[in-house]
Design a protein around this motif. Structure first.
Motif, short mmCIF file in Angstrom:
data_model
loop_
_atom_site.label_atom_id
_atom_site.label_comp_id
_atom_site.label_asym_id
_atom_site.label_seq_id
_atom_site.Cartn_x
_atom_site.Cartn_y
_atom_site.Cartn_z
N THR A 1 0.86 -1.19 0.00
CA THR A 1 0.00 0.00 0.00
C THR A 1 0.89 1.23 0.00
OG1 THR A 1 -1.75 -1.15 1.21
CG2 THR A 1 -1.77 1.26 1.28
N ILE A 2 0.79 2.03 -1.03
CA ILE A 2 1.63 3.22 -1.21
C ILE A 2 0.75 4.45 -1.07
CG2 ILE A 2 3.21 4.44 -2.76
CD1 ILE A 2 3.54 1.68 -4.24
N ALA B 1 -4.21 11.83 -2.89
CA ALA B 1 -5.20 12.82 -2.46
C ALA B 1 -5.81 13.58 -3.62
CB ALA B 1 -4.56 13.79 -1.47
N GLU B 2 -5.03 13.86 -4.66
CA GLU B 2 -5.56 14.62 -5.79
C GLU B 2 -6.66 13.83 -6.48
OE1 GLU B 2 -2.23 15.58 -8.23
OE2 GLU B 2 -1.27 16.80 -6.69
N SER B 3 -7.61 14.56 -7.07
CA SER B 3 -8.78 13.92 -7.65
C SER B 3 -8.51 13.27 -9.00
CB SER B 3 -9.91 14.94 -7.80
OG SER B 3 -9.50 16.03 -8.62
N SER B 4 -7.44 13.68 -9.67
CA SER B 4 -7.11 13.13 -10.99
C SER B 4 -5.67 13.50 -11.32
CB SER B 4 -8.05 13.71 -12.05
OG SER B 4 -7.70 15.04 -12.35
N PRO B 5 -5.10 12.90 -12.38
CA PRO B 5 -3.72 13.25 -12.77
C PRO B 5 -3.57 14.71 -13.18
CG PRO B 5 -4.43 11.21 -13.83
CD PRO B 5 -5.65 11.81 -13.20
N THR B 6 -4.67 15.35 -13.57
CA THR B 6 -4.60 16.74 -14.05
C THR B 6 -5.21 17.73 -13.06
OG1 THR B 6 -6.69 16.44 -15.24
CG2 THR B 6 -4.64 16.01 -16.45
N THR C 1 -4.32 0.93 -10.66
CA THR C 1 -3.26 0.90 -9.64
C THR C 1 -3.35 2.12 -8.75
OG1 THR C 1 -1.77 -0.37 -11.07
CG2 THR C 1 -0.76 0.85 -9.25
N VAL C 2 -3.61 3.29 -9.35
CA VAL C 2 -3.71 4.53 -8.58
C VAL C 2 -5.17 4.81 -8.25
CG1 VAL C 2 -3.21 7.00 -8.51
CG2 VAL C 2 -1.65 5.45 -9.70
N ARG C 3 -5.44 5.01 -6.99
CA ARG C 3 -6.79 5.36 -6.54
C ARG C 3 -6.80 6.86 -6.23
NH1 ARG C 3 -8.89 0.42 -4.52
NH2 ARG C 3 -8.03 -1.23 -5.87
N TRP C 4 -7.42 7.64 -7.10
CA TRP C 4 -7.44 9.08 -6.96
C TRP C 4 -8.50 9.51 -5.94
CZ3 TRP C 4 -3.42 11.25 -9.33
CH2 TRP C 4 -2.84 10.57 -10.40
#
Length: 376
Positions: free
Chosen positions: A6-7, A33-38, A118-121
């Motif tokens: 868990t990262i 924590a951010e809602s999306s990559p952008t 893999t990434v949970r935004w």
């Protein structure tokens, strides 16, 4: 049995770890924590060094993608006097070991290299706690939780995960950076664009530095470093961009107008970034089931090494976990015992830079430092 990792944090370090784990068949989930990559801009240029950051990208099997991001010519750097006289001008001949890339582009190739999901935004951590026997629970702002046998804090300067390992908190180091941007500089600000050149420009003096990097196209990313207490900056109204820029520019009264234009003609509001750091020798006793990487482990004042060290941490931790699939503690111990002295050495070097370069002979000292870096 391979333990799921868990990262916390989808910065460069956390994503490098996830990528290396993926290559070795180790399952991992990254919570960000951010809602999306952008959701926000990812900062400016990074010089990725051949002795740490590039090693991590090799371990992540992303060197070809990385080479495609390199901004040719941007390893040029120059040192100027306050009157605009060029004291040092080093061209980018293509042989340097610190090619420049945009941080956001580098992050994107790491994201693209990971399996979907893999990434949970949108997972901001609100708390962490030990459950015993090497297990930990992470609570998110929306009230959901996740329990894990292997928790990695890649969550930056104000890491929540760090509290499981250390009482240390970042402290102000006495210098702050004020950033702004100039767009279409070759057309709208030709004298300033010429002064900056094709890469990085540094104009230091006692207690201050005015600098800029040329990013892709005609964009100049400018920054001011001032050795002032936080109280001094508190007296500036940064909600009023014009007056804030004017106040910062007063510290460079008499400097060449093509240099001060980096402050007064900015196309974005000046942004204040106080420099904080953890103790140079920051370390902790081994705690089962949890560790840190990057700024969460060894935050320093900006010295060009932060992103590189975070990626190297991620790659080294990933390889250690892959090498000890049935013994997490052996992997974490091996990783930490190598990471502690590596990060301490970089922190000490950075602290020496801040102590020595901004004296009355600032320009000459900076030229000497650049010479030392070139010989590496």
């Amino acid at each position: 049995m391979t333990t799921h990792v868990t990262i916390i944090g989808a910065g460069l370090g956390g994503l490098t770890l996830a990528r290396v784990l993926h290559l070795h068949g180790v399952p991992a989930t990254v919570y960000e924590a951010e809602s999306s990559p952008t959701a926000r801009a990812q900062g400016g240029l990074l010089d990725i060094h051949d002795y740490n950051g590039q090693l991590a990208l090799r371990d992540a099997d992303l060197m070809d993608e990385f080479r495609g991001l390199i901004l040719e010519g941007h390893q040029q750097y120059r040192v100027l006097d306050p009157d605009g006289t060029v004291l040092l001008d080093v061209a980018d001949d293509g042989t340097g070991g610190r090619p420049e890339v945009q941080r956001g582009d580098l992050r994107q190739i790491l994201l693209d290299s990971l399996p979907a999901g893999t990434v949970r935004w949108g997972h901001k951590v609100s708390g962490v706690r030990a459950l015993g026997e090497g297990r930990h629970e992470v609570t998110f702002a929306d009230g959901t939780t996740v329990a894990t046998r292997l928790l990695v804090g890649a969550d930056g300067a104000w890491s929540r995960v760090r509290t499981l390992l250390s009482d240390a908190v970042p402290e102000y180091v006495g210098v702050s950076i004020v950033e702004t941007y100039l767009f279409d500089s070759d057309t709208r600000h030709p004298a300033t664009a010429k002064a900056v050149g094709g890469g990085g420009m540094f104009a230091p003096a006692a207690g201050k530095l005015l600098g800029a990097h040329r990013e892709s196209g005609e964009t100049l990313h400018s920054y001011v470093m001032l050795f002032k207490p936080l109280e001094w900056f508190a007296g500036i109204d940064f909600t009023d961009p014009v007056s804030a820029a004017a106040r910062i520019a007063q510290e460079f009264d008499g400097w060449a107008p093509e240099l001060t234009a980096l402050i007064t003609d900015g196309d974005t509001a000046p942004v204040l970034r106080p420099a904080n750091a953890l103790p140079n020798e920051h370390r902790w006793d081994r705690v089962p089931g949890v560790t840190l990487l990057g700024d969460a482990a060894h935050l320093t004042a900006s010295n060009g090494e932060g992103a590189n060290l975070a990626m190297l941490d991620g790659a080294e931790l990933g390889k250690a976990l892959a090498a000890y699939p049935g013994d997490v503690e052996a992997a974490l111990s091996e990783y930490e015992q190598a990471m502690f002295p590596r990060s301490a050495a970089a922190a000490a070097e950075g602290a020496l830079f801040y102590e020595t370069v901004f004296d009355d002979d600032a320009a000459q000292r900076l030229i000497e430092i650049f010479g030392e870096l070139k010989e590496r």
